[in-house]
Design a protein around this motif. Structure first.
Motif, short mmCIF file in Angstrom:
data_model
loop_
_atom_site.label_atom_id
_atom_site.label_comp_id
_atom_site.label_asym_id
_atom_site.label_seq_id
_atom_site.Cartn_x
_atom_site.Cartn_y
_atom_site.Cartn_z
N ASP A 144 0.82 -1.22 0.00
CA ASP A 144 0.00 0.00 0.00
C ASP A 144 0.86 1.28 0.00
OD1 ASP A 144 0.90 -0.51 2.55
OD2 ASP A 144 -0.85 0.35 3.53
N ILE A 145 2.16 1.12 0.11
CA ILE A 145 3.03 2.28 -0.08
C ILE A 145 3.34 2.35 -1.56
CG2 ILE A 145 5.31 3.26 0.45
CD1 ILE A 145 5.10 1.94 3.19
N LYS A 146 2.69 3.32 -2.22
CA LYS A 146 2.72 3.30 -3.69
C LYS A 146 3.65 4.34 -4.29
CE LYS A 146 -1.96 1.41 -4.21
NZ LYS A 146 -1.45 0.08 -3.87
N HIS A 147 3.96 5.37 -3.52
CA HIS A 147 4.80 6.42 -4.09
C HIS A 147 5.80 6.92 -3.04
CE1 HIS A 147 1.81 8.57 -1.90
NE2 HIS A 147 0.88 8.31 -2.79
N ILE A 148 6.66 7.82 -3.46
CA ILE A 148 7.74 8.32 -2.58
C ILE A 148 7.18 8.98 -1.33
CG2 ILE A 148 9.59 10.06 -2.42
CD1 ILE A 148 10.56 7.67 -3.92
N LYS A 149 6.10 9.74 -1.49
CA LYS A 149 5.53 10.41 -0.32
C LYS A 149 5.10 9.39 0.74
CE LYS A 149 2.36 13.92 1.32
NZ LYS A 149 2.02 13.13 2.51
N GLY A 150 4.49 8.29 0.26
CA GLY A 150 4.09 7.22 1.18
C GLY A 150 5.28 6.64 1.93
N LEU A 151 6.39 6.50 1.21
CA LEU A 151 7.61 5.97 1.83
C LEU A 151 8.15 6.93 2.89
CD1 LEU A 151 9.99 3.88 1.86
CD2 LEU A 151 11.10 5.34 0.15
N ILE A 152 8.14 8.23 2.55
CA ILE A 152 8.65 9.24 3.50
C ILE A 152 7.79 9.25 4.77
CG2 ILE A 152 8.89 11.75 3.84
CD1 ILE A 152 9.83 11.83 0.88
N ASP A 153 6.46 9.16 4.58
CA ASP A 153 5.57 9.10 5.75
C ASP A 153 5.86 7.84 6.57
OD1 ASP A 153 4.50 11.40 4.81
OD2 ASP A 153 2.63 10.51 4.05
N LEU B 286 8.57 6.25 6.84
CA LEU B 286 9.84 6.38 7.56
C LEU B 286 9.78 7.45 8.65
CD1 LEU B 286 12.25 6.14 4.48
CD2 LEU B 286 11.88 4.37 6.21
N GLY B 287 8.63 8.15 8.74
CA GLY B 287 8.47 9.16 9.78
C GLY B 287 9.28 10.42 9.53
N LEU B 288 9.53 10.72 8.25
CA LEU B 288 10.39 11.87 7.90
C LEU B 288 9.59 13.03 7.29
CD1 LEU B 288 13.29 9.84 6.22
CD2 LEU B 288 13.33 10.89 8.49
N GLU B 289 8.25 12.96 7.40
CA GLU B 289 7.41 13.91 6.65
C GLU B 289 7.62 15.37 7.04
OE1 GLU B 289 6.39 11.38 8.42
OE2 GLU B 289 4.97 12.01 9.97
N ASP B 290 8.10 15.61 8.27
CA ASP B 290 8.24 17.01 8.70
C ASP B 290 9.60 17.62 8.37
OD1 ASP B 290 5.70 16.91 9.75
OD2 ASP B 290 6.40 16.14 11.68
N LYS B 291 10.50 16.82 7.82
CA LYS B 291 11.85 17.33 7.58
C LYS B 291 12.02 17.79 6.13
CE LYS B 291 14.40 14.59 10.95
NZ LYS B 291 15.40 13.55 11.15
N PRO B 292 12.79 18.86 5.91
CA PRO B 292 13.14 19.18 4.52
C PRO B 292 14.17 18.17 4.03
CG PRO B 292 13.97 20.88 6.05
CD PRO B 292 13.38 19.78 6.89
N LEU B 293 13.83 17.45 2.97
CA LEU B 293 14.68 16.34 2.53
C LEU B 293 15.13 16.51 1.09
CD1 LEU B 293 12.31 13.47 3.73
CD2 LEU B 293 14.35 14.27 4.94
N ILE B 294 16.33 16.06 0.81
CA ILE B 294 16.75 15.90 -0.58
C ILE B 294 16.53 14.42 -0.91
CG2 ILE B 294 18.62 16.11 -2.25
CD1 ILE B 294 19.89 18.21 -0.47
N VAL B 295 15.68 14.17 -1.90
CA VAL B 295 15.31 12.80 -2.20
C VAL B 295 15.72 12.46 -3.64
CG1 VAL B 295 13.40 11.15 -2.42
CG2 VAL B 295 13.34 12.92 -0.64
N GLU B 296 16.43 11.35 -3.76
CA GLU B 296 16.83 10.88 -5.08
C GLU B 296 16.14 9.53 -5.32
OE1 GLU B 296 21.19 11.03 -6.86
OE2 GLU B 296 20.76 9.06 -6.02
N HIS B 297 15.42 9.44 -6.43
CA HIS B 297 14.69 8.22 -6.77
C HIS B 297 15.27 7.67 -8.07
CE1 HIS B 297 10.62 6.32 -8.13
NE2 HIS B 297 11.36 5.43 -7.50
N ASN B 298 15.88 6.52 -8.01
CA ASN B 298 16.57 5.94 -9.17
C ASN B 298 17.47 6.97 -9.85
OD1 ASN B 298 15.33 3.50 -8.64
ND2 ASN B 298 13.59 3.94 -9.99
N GLN B 299 18.31 7.61 -9.04
CA GLN B 299 19.33 8.57 -9.48
C GLN B 299 18.77 9.86 -10.07
OE1 GLN B 299 22.16 6.21 -11.75
NE2 GLN B 299 22.98 5.42 -9.82
N GLN B 300 17.52 10.16 -9.75
CA GLN B 300 16.91 11.40 -10.21
C GLN B 300 16.45 12.17 -8.98
OE1 GLN B 300 16.45 11.50 -13.78
NE2 GLN B 300 16.23 13.71 -13.47
N ILE B 301 16.92 13.42 -8.80
CA ILE B 301 16.47 14.20 -7.65
C ILE B 301 15.03 14.66 -7.88
CG2 ILE B 301 16.78 16.34 -6.35
CD1 ILE B 301 19.73 15.99 -6.57
#
Lengths: 341, 67
Positions: free
Chosen positions: B15-24, B26-41
């Motif tokens: 049921d975790i279908k996208h990056i936002k779901g993954l961030i939630d 991991l409990g990181l939703e409140d932090k400003p994050l640099i996220v790279e998905h398959n080598q793409q920021i």
């Protein structure tokens, strides 16, 4: 003339060699902050034979520093020696052939403007983003590379900022946390300091010996406890209209209104006050304070310290005051005005 | 599905279908994050659109201030 035996193992390392060692001996590095990261960087660069180090730190040695701030001793703690001075004393024992300037004070605009043009490189060992942004714009203005480094808990992050080549910290400003998440309230373990410094110092050696091609170019982060290591290519985050590093630059972080007169020192239950007047005659102040026999004074050549109610007040020669025991800037100002004018 | 986050394998629920779901997750939703998905920021706006698939590599970095 180099003391060849001293640096022989480093000269044997081909990318450095005799030529690189000679370059190191002619280099000048500014290290901003002489706490955990700064102590460790300074020792590594002093041992490597960097000819001139300038250290800036506004704080003095306390007991809780000794777990990770490698240049300091219990005696420094007892004497409340300013960190920049204690660092210089220790580094002079480690390498007496290099020149070290120790500055007890805030890394503020005017000071950085005097020093930055003369250095080859700036190492960030500060504990706050206000100073880092100031460093960033200063480095852009004088076209100097600087190496961001930061640690908390078992997590560390570092990035080398090259003028006109990489994104600068202002390009990445949206990723800077604006709350207490950066506080050392969650603690820190010493090895993460060493790991960040390993990256910072290696990048510094590459830059100073003319090995720019060997630089990492990536944002590096790791969590030693969680066994995680991450490297991200952030070149695409360089902003074409960045106010600090693009052609349209205006250096917003060097504007005078960006200067803080009071600052809460994160996680330390301490407020720093920086009055307008610069130098303070500590002996004069001590004489006044001694009239109040409730006040127990401690003095060394660099600072004056006393305890009153539940607060500890420390006054430095450059006029700065630390009020320990509060994070309330107004309360700190009240104490300041009550006892120091 | 199995993905890699910061170099370590991670088994996440379907049921975790996208990056936002993954961030939630991991409990990181409140932090400003640099996220790279398959080598793409990814910009923050793209976190909800970036679909997670088995074998994806995600790198997540946040800035800290201590020194």
């Amino acid at each position: 003339m180099l003391e060849t035996n001293r640096y022989q193992r480093q000269i044997l390392f081909t990318p450095i060699g005799e030529t690189g060692q000679e370059k190191l001996s002619r280099s000048h590095v500014l290290i901003v902050g002489t706490g955990a990261l700064g102590s460790s960087s300074a020792e590594a660069l002093a041992r490597a034979g960097v000819g001139h180090l300038t250290l800036i730190d506004r704080d003095y040695v306390e007991e809780s520093n000794l777990q990770r701030q490698q240049l300091f001793s219990e005696e420094d703690m007892r004497q409340k020696t300013p960190k920049a001075i204690a660092a210089k004393q220790r580094l002079s024992q480690v390498n007496s052939h290099i020149h070290i300037d120790a500055i007890v004070g805030d890394a503020e605009i005017d000071l950085l403007r005097q020093i930055a043009p003369k250095v080859d490189l700036i190492i960030d060992a500060t504990d706050n983003f206000e100073t880092r942004l100031l460093l960033n714009d200063t480095a852009q203005k004088y076209q100097k590379p600087w190496i961001y480094g930061a640690v908390v808990a078992s997590y560390g992050v570092t990035f080398t900022v090259l003028p006109d080549k990489t994104p600068c910290l202002q390009c990445l400003a949206e990723y800077i946390p604006n709350n207490g998440a950066t506080c050392d309230s969650v603690g820190i373990i010493q090895p993460v300091v060493q790991k960040v410094v390993s990256q910072q110092v290696t990048e510094a050696l590459k830059l100073l010996t003319g090995n720019e091609a060997a630089l990492s170019g990536k944002l590096i982060a790791f969590d030693l406890w969680e066994n995680q290591h991450t490297e991200i290519e952030v070149a695409s985050l360089r902003k074409a209209d960045c106010p600090s590093c693009s052609e349209k630059r205006s250096y917003p972080n060097l504007a005078y209104d960006a200067r803080l007169k009071t600052a809460v020192l994160c996680g330390r239950n301490t407020v720093q006050l920086r009055p307008q007047r610069k130098k303070t005659d500590l002996a004069e102040v001590a004489k006044e304070l001694q009239k109040n026999n409730q006040i127990k004074l401690f003095q060394n050549p660099y600072l004056l310290s006393f305890e009153v109610d539940s607060f500890r007040v420390v006054l430095f020669q450059d006029g700065r005051v630390l009020i320990h025991g509060t994070m309330d800037q107004l309360e700190a100002k009240t104490i300041y005005h009550r006892y120091l004018g | 599905m199995k993905i890699t986050v910061n170099g370590n394998g991670l088994e996440v629920q379907e049921d975790i279908k996208h990056i936002k779901g993954l961030i939630d997750f991991l409990g990181l939703e409140d932090k400003p994050l640099i996220v790279e998905h398959n080598q793409q920021i990814l910009q923050k706006e793209a976190h909800e659109k970036a679909v997670l698939e088995s074998g994806d590599k995600v790198e997540i970095v946040h800035f800290v201030g201590g020194g």
